[in-house]
Each structure stands twice: as C-alpha cells, then as structure tokens.
Enzyme design. Structure first.
Site, PDB file in Angstrom:
ATOM      1  N   ARG A  52       0.831  -1.215   0.000  1.00 21.31           N
ATOM      2  CA  ARG A  52       0.000   0.000   0.000  1.00 21.31           C
ATOM      3  C   ARG A  52       0.859   1.256   0.000  1.00 21.31           C
ATOM      4  O   ARG A  52       0.572   2.213  -0.721  1.00 21.31           O
ATOM      5  CB  ARG A  52      -0.954   0.009   1.200  1.00 21.31           C
ATOM      6  CG  ARG A  52      -2.030  -1.056   1.118  1.00 21.31           C
ATOM      7  CD  ARG A  52      -2.827  -1.128   2.393  1.00 21.31           C
ATOM      8  NE  ARG A  52      -1.941  -1.438   3.508  1.00 21.31           N
ATOM      9  CZ  ARG A  52      -2.208  -1.214   4.780  1.00 21.31           C
ATOM     10  NH1 ARG A  52      -3.350  -0.657   5.143  1.00 21.31           N
ATOM     11  NH2 ARG A  52      -1.356  -1.543   5.722  1.00 21.31           N
ATOM     12  N   ASN A  70      -6.030  -2.816   2.165  1.00 21.52           N
ATOM     13  CA  ASN A  70      -5.987  -4.269   2.310  1.00 21.52           C
ATOM     14  C   ASN A  70      -7.404  -4.795   2.437  1.00 21.52           C
ATOM     15  O   ASN A  70      -8.286  -4.105   2.946  1.00 21.52           O
ATOM     16  CB  ASN A  70      -5.207  -4.668   3.569  1.00 21.52           C
ATOM     17  CG  ASN A  70      -3.714  -4.538   3.405  1.00 21.52           C
ATOM     18  OD1 ASN A  70      -3.191  -4.457   2.303  1.00 21.52           O
ATOM     19  ND2 ASN A  70      -3.012  -4.511   4.526  1.00 21.52           N
TER      20      ASN A  70
END
Length: 127
Positions: A52, A70
């Site tokens: 990320r 996520n």
C-alpha cells in the site's frame, strides 16, 4: 507501519503539504482529457510487504488520484483516477511491479470508465 524501516525511509522524501498538492494535481488533471477511473484488486503476496505504501508513492509520482486498502481475503484493492495515459501507467505498475518484496499473481481491473471530473484530490491509504 511498514516492517521495513529502510524501505519506508527510502520513499519518505520531503513532500508538499497534501492539501496543496492535491488541489494542484486535481486542477492540472481537470484540464486533461479524457479522464479515466478504474477499480482494481491485486492478488498474490501483497500484504505485509509495504504494498500500500509503495502504491501510494507510485500513484503520486505518476500523478493519479484514488485510494488503496488491504482486504480481509489477503488482497489489495482500490481505485485509480486520472488522465488515461497515467491511469494506464498505474495499471501496468499494479500488474507487473508492486513493492520490492511483493509477488503479484494477477490483477483484476473492473468498472473502467471515462469520467468528467475527478472524485478525489489525492491518493490515500484506506484502513
């Protein structure tokens, strides 16, 4: 927090305050046509590998807006918006490169469409 402090330090360069950068980015993109929006989901070893953080950094480098997060099933999902050529660059990065410790098995893209204006002013990590 990224479990790789050196990796985090490598991408944590001094930055313009986000609200200023976001406004300039949104203003610059609103004049470029056509604007595209696409949703994505990345499968493979993409959690616990700073995926990320690297996605956010790459999106800002390329100059697209959107988000990444996520999922509970071990994937990473999100949305990218911007000029078509920049969205295509981000799609390629999400499909082939990712973070240094990741392994991308496949990336699914959906809801790709032309939009008249951006829905976001920056690229962010969602929780």
């Amino acid at each position: 927090m990224c479990p790789f402090p050196l990796a985090a330090a490598a991408v944590a360069a001094p930055r313009t305050p986000l609200r200023l950068l976001g406004r300039r980015l949104a203003a610059a993109m609103s004049t470029a046509r056509p604007l595209k929006s696409v949703d994505y989901e990345v499968f493979g070893r993409v959690q616990g590998v700073c995926f990320r953080m690297y996605t956010e950094d790459e999106a800002r480098k390329i100059g697209v807006v959107g988000w990444v997060k996520n999922t509970s099933k071990g994937t990473v999902t999100g949305q990218v918006q911007g000029p078509e050529e920049k969205v295509n660059s981000m799609k390629s990065w999400l499909s082939k490169i990712g973070s240094p410790s990741s392994r991308i098995d496949r990336t699914n893209f959906s809801n790709e469409k032309t939009i008249s204006k951006l829905e976001y002013s920056n690229f962010s990590i969602r929780y």
